[in-house]
Enzyme design. Structure first.
Site, mmCIF file in Angstrom:
data_model
loop_
_atom_site.group_PDB
_atom_site.id
_atom_site.type_symbol
_atom_site.label_atom_id
_atom_site.label_comp_id
_atom_site.label_asym_id
_atom_site.label_seq_id
_atom_site.Cartn_x
_atom_site.Cartn_y
_atom_site.Cartn_z
ATOM 1 N N GLU A 102 10.195 -1.582 -12.046
ATOM 2 C CA GLU A 102 9.536 -1.933 -11.282
ATOM 3 C C GLU A 102 8.532 -0.364 -10.270
ATOM 4 O O GLU A 102 9.678 -0.332 -9.300
ATOM 5 C CB GLU A 102 9.532 -3.411 -10.843
ATOM 6 C CG GLU A 102 8.484 -3.661 -10.512
ATOM 7 C CD GLU A 102 8.384 -5.354 -10.363
ATOM 8 O OE1 GLU A 102 8.859 -6.366 -10.664
ATOM 9 O OE2 GLU A 102 7.461 -5.710 -9.704
ATOM 10 N N ASP A 147 -2.427 -0.969 -6.302
ATOM 11 C CA ASP A 147 -3.777 -1.237 -5.101
ATOM 12 C C ASP A 147 -4.875 -1.478 -6.111
ATOM 13 O O ASP A 147 -5.006 -0.300 -6.920
ATOM 14 C CB ASP A 147 -3.220 -0.383 -4.326
ATOM 15 C CG ASP A 147 -2.476 -0.629 -3.201
ATOM 16 O OD1 ASP A 147 -2.200 -1.505 -2.519
ATOM 17 O OD2 ASP A 147 -1.260 0.123 -3.274
ATOM 18 N N LYS A 195 -13.312 0.618 -3.044
ATOM 19 C CA LYS A 195 -14.061 2.008 -3.043
ATOM 20 C C LYS A 195 -14.418 2.736 -3.746
ATOM 21 O O LYS A 195 -13.366 3.539 -4.215
ATOM 22 C CB LYS A 195 -14.457 2.002 -1.080
ATOM 23 C CG LYS A 195 -14.509 0.866 -0.533
ATOM 24 C CD LYS A 195 -15.181 2.026 0.880
ATOM 25 C CE LYS A 195 -14.733 0.374 1.855
ATOM 26 N NZ LYS A 195 -14.294 0.785 3.164
ATOM 27 N N ASP A 213 7.001 6.908 -3.224
ATOM 28 C CA ASP A 213 6.324 7.093 -3.740
ATOM 29 C C ASP A 213 7.163 7.133 -5.736
ATOM 30 O O ASP A 213 7.870 8.167 -5.039
ATOM 31 C CB ASP A 213 5.393 8.673 -3.555
ATOM 32 C CG ASP A 213 4.050 8.084 -4.425
ATOM 33 O OD1 ASP A 213 4.366 7.980 -6.050
ATOM 34 O OD2 ASP A 213 3.358 9.092 -4.459
ATOM 35 N N GLU A 239 8.880 1.616 -3.882
ATOM 36 C CA GLU A 239 7.661 0.541 -3.152
ATOM 37 C C GLU A 239 8.070 1.498 -1.990
ATOM 38 O O GLU A 239 9.009 1.702 -0.831
ATOM 39 C CB GLU A 239 8.217 -0.508 -2.622
ATOM 40 C CG GLU A 239 7.066 -1.376 -1.452
ATOM 41 C CD GLU A 239 5.760 -1.579 -2.676
ATOM 42 O OE1 GLU A 239 5.197 -1.945 -3.143
ATOM 43 O OE2 GLU A 239 5.242 -0.595 -1.736
ATOM 44 N N ARG A 260 2.449 -12.461 -5.270
ATOM 45 C CA ARG A 260 1.603 -13.076 -4.517
ATOM 46 C C ARG A 260 0.091 -13.105 -4.983
ATOM 47 O O ARG A 260 -0.800 -12.848 -4.471
ATOM 48 C CB ARG A 260 1.882 -12.048 -3.628
ATOM 49 C CG ARG A 260 1.056 -12.550 -2.319
ATOM 50 C CD ARG A 260 1.962 -11.951 -1.097
ATOM 51 N NE ARG A 260 3.459 -11.891 -0.730
ATOM 52 C CZ ARG A 260 4.167 -11.925 0.376
ATOM 53 N NH1 ARG A 260 3.471 -11.679 1.002
ATOM 54 N NH2 ARG A 260 5.404 -12.552 0.464
ATOM 55 N N TYR A 261 0.208 -11.609 -5.467
ATOM 56 C CA TYR A 261 -1.409 -10.715 -6.301
ATOM 57 C C TYR A 261 -2.171 -10.706 -6.718
ATOM 58 O O TYR A 261 -3.045 -11.466 -7.211
ATOM 59 C CB TYR A 261 -1.617 -8.990 -6.005
ATOM 60 C CG TYR A 261 -0.931 -8.110 -4.975
ATOM 61 C CD1 TYR A 261 -0.625 -8.212 -3.666
ATOM 62 C CD2 TYR A 261 -2.368 -8.294 -3.860
ATOM 63 C CE1 TYR A 261 -0.252 -7.468 -2.748
ATOM 64 C CE2 TYR A 261 -2.569 -7.423 -2.928
ATOM 65 C CZ TYR A 261 -1.249 -7.464 -1.873
ATOM 66 O OH TYR A 261 -1.509 -6.983 -0.585
ATOM 67 N N GLU A 262 -1.287 -11.888 -7.636
ATOM 68 C CA GLU A 262 -1.913 -12.798 -9.240
ATOM 69 C C GLU A 262 -2.369 -13.876 -8.147
ATOM 70 O O GLU A 262 -4.027 -14.553 -8.390
ATOM 71 C CB GLU A 262 -1.033 -13.249 -9.770
ATOM 72 C CG GLU A 262 -1.560 -13.730 -10.726
ATOM 73 C CD GLU A 262 -0.500 -14.734 -11.555
ATOM 74 O OE1 GLU A 262 0.504 -14.479 -12.370
ATOM 75 O OE2 GLU A 262 -0.866 -15.916 -12.331
ATOM 76 N N ASP A 311 -6.444 -7.526 -11.775
ATOM 77 C CA ASP A 311 -7.235 -8.197 -11.514
ATOM 78 C C ASP A 311 -8.573 -7.895 -11.698
ATOM 79 O O ASP A 311 -9.948 -8.738 -11.171
ATOM 80 C CB ASP A 311 -7.768 -9.804 -10.929
ATOM 81 C CG ASP A 311 -7.270 -9.078 -9.571
ATOM 82 O OD1 ASP A 311 -6.522 -7.831 -9.197
ATOM 83 O OD2 ASP A 311 -8.084 -8.877 -8.705
HETATM 84 C C1 LIG Z 1 -1.645 -4.999 -4.505
HETATM 85 S S1 LIG Z 1 -0.065 -4.720 -3.941
HETATM 86 C C2 LIG Z 1 0.890 -5.387 -5.589
HETATM 87 C C3 LIG Z 1 2.599 -6.030 -5.593
HETATM 88 C C4 LIG Z 1 2.524 -7.114 -6.535
HETATM 89 N N1 LIG Z 1 3.438 -6.392 -7.572
HETATM 90 C C5 LIG Z 1 2.184 -7.852 -6.586
HETATM 91 O O1 LIG Z 1 2.018 -8.193 -7.266
HETATM 92 O O2 LIG Z 1 1.852 -9.051 -5.642
HETATM 93 C C6 LIG Z 1 0.259 -2.976 -5.145
HETATM 94 C C7 LIG Z 1 2.182 -2.548 -4.341
HETATM 95 O O3 LIG Z 1 2.401 -1.163 -4.757
HETATM 96 C C8 LIG Z 1 2.555 -0.637 -3.842
HETATM 97 N N2 LIG Z 1 2.383 1.152 -4.842
HETATM 98 C C9 LIG Z 1 1.295 2.045 -4.398
HETATM 99 N N3 LIG Z 1 1.356 3.203 -4.732
HETATM 100 C C10 LIG Z 1 2.362 2.984 -5.161
HETATM 101 C C11 LIG Z 1 3.576 4.398 -6.182
HETATM 102 N N4 LIG Z 1 2.729 5.102 -5.783
HETATM 103 N N5 LIG Z 1 4.682 3.976 -5.789
HETATM 104 C C12 LIG Z 1 5.550 3.072 -5.622
HETATM 105 N N6 LIG Z 1 4.599 1.870 -5.403
HETATM 106 C C13 LIG Z 1 3.317 1.805 -4.505
HETATM 107 C C14 LIG Z 1 1.958 -0.573 -3.007
HETATM 108 O O4 LIG Z 1 2.644 -0.292 -1.753
HETATM 109 C C15 LIG Z 1 2.174 -1.973 -2.716
HETATM 110 O O5 LIG Z 1 3.075 -2.380 -2.413
#
Ligand SMILES: C[S@@+](CC[C@H](N)C(=O)[O-])C[C@H]1O[C@@H](n2cnc3c(N)ncnc32)[C@H](O)[C@@H]1O
Length: 244
Positions: A66, A140, A144, A118, A91, A215-217, A176
């Protein structure tokens, strides 16, 4: 290398996440972070990791990945229901890492290893052909236009994933954001090692039963944005290279 490919590789190195830390951590949270990662953390990734099934105290039937688990709702849900599967979870947002480490401890989960960084570094260190299912849920959006090149899902990420996914593996991606959905589908279409098997809108508009809400859904639905739940199949073409 073509200019396009060169640009894609440069964009792939850009930071794709926001903050690494939220509010100041309490001493208890600091201890969970340090002790939890010492027990259930993964890394360093400067050299190749051992075969993934050896990272667990039992022999997992499969290993799932994941990427960007956020608050960990989906990860913990899956790990509790699939105790025979090993989960690798990446994460960089430390508050999310603390949440997951807390859940691992409280629920006595044996099947999660956390990479607090990362995923692109992690992917380079992973053995080829080792993952049977990968999830990227609501990456994410970088809404923009000038930030769009920071979006994590890109041709370069698909190629890094293709190296570690086995033949027939499933890649699940949710978003989304309609411009991101279109970009993802274009990248899949241009990558000969993934196919999209969907036939009708219900196949990507309805979340499957074995996929809990994150949460993001919930945020997307609150803002009346329809999420897309994509499922792609990986086809292994040729032999994958070892990276580090
Ligand atoms: C918008 S959040 C969505 C979190 C979760 N998957 C959800 O659906 O609620 C995107 C997540 O991806 C992580 N993320 C962004 N770039 C990443 C990377 N290069 N490697 C691992 N995670 C990353 C961010 O820190 C963030 O927690």
């Amino acid at each position: 290398m073509s200019d396009d490919k060169d640009q894609q590789n440069q964009d792939y190195e850009l930071r794709s996440y926001g903050r690494r830390r939220g509010r100041k951590r309490s001493a208890r949270q600091d201890a969970i972070f340090d002790d939890g990662l010492a027990r259930w953390g993964l890394g360093p990734t400067e050299t190749a990791l051992p075969a993934l099934e050896h990272l667990f105290a039992f022999k997992p039937s499969e290993v799932w990945l994941e990427i960007g688990f956020g608050g960990g709702e989906h990860l913990i849900w899956q790990a509790e229901r699939n105790p025979d599967i090993g989960f690798i979870a990446a994460e960089p947002f430390e508050d999310g890492v603390v949440k997951v480490l807390t859940a691992i401890k409280e629920k006595h989960l044996q099947n999660i290893r956390v990479y607090p960084g990362d995923v692109r570094q992690l992917l380079r260190a992973m053995a080829p052909d080792s993952i049977t299912r990968a999830f990227i849920l609501f990456p994410d959006p970088w809404p923009k236009a000038r930030h769009a090149k920071r979006r994590l899902v890109s041709p370069a990420l698909l190629s890094a994933l293709s190296r570690v996914l086995v033949q027939g593996a499933e890649l699940r991606i949710a978003t989304d954001i309609s411009s991101y959905a279109a970009e993802i589908l274009a990248a899949i279409h241009n990558d000969t090692s993934f196919i999209w098997e969907a036939n009708r809108p219900g196949d990507w508009r309805n979340r499957p039963d074995d996929w809990p809400e994150t949460r993001y859904e919930a945020k997307a639905r609150g803002a009346e944005r329809q999420p897309n739940f994509f499922s792609f199949r990986h086809l292994r073409i040729g032999k994958p290279e070892t990276e580090v």
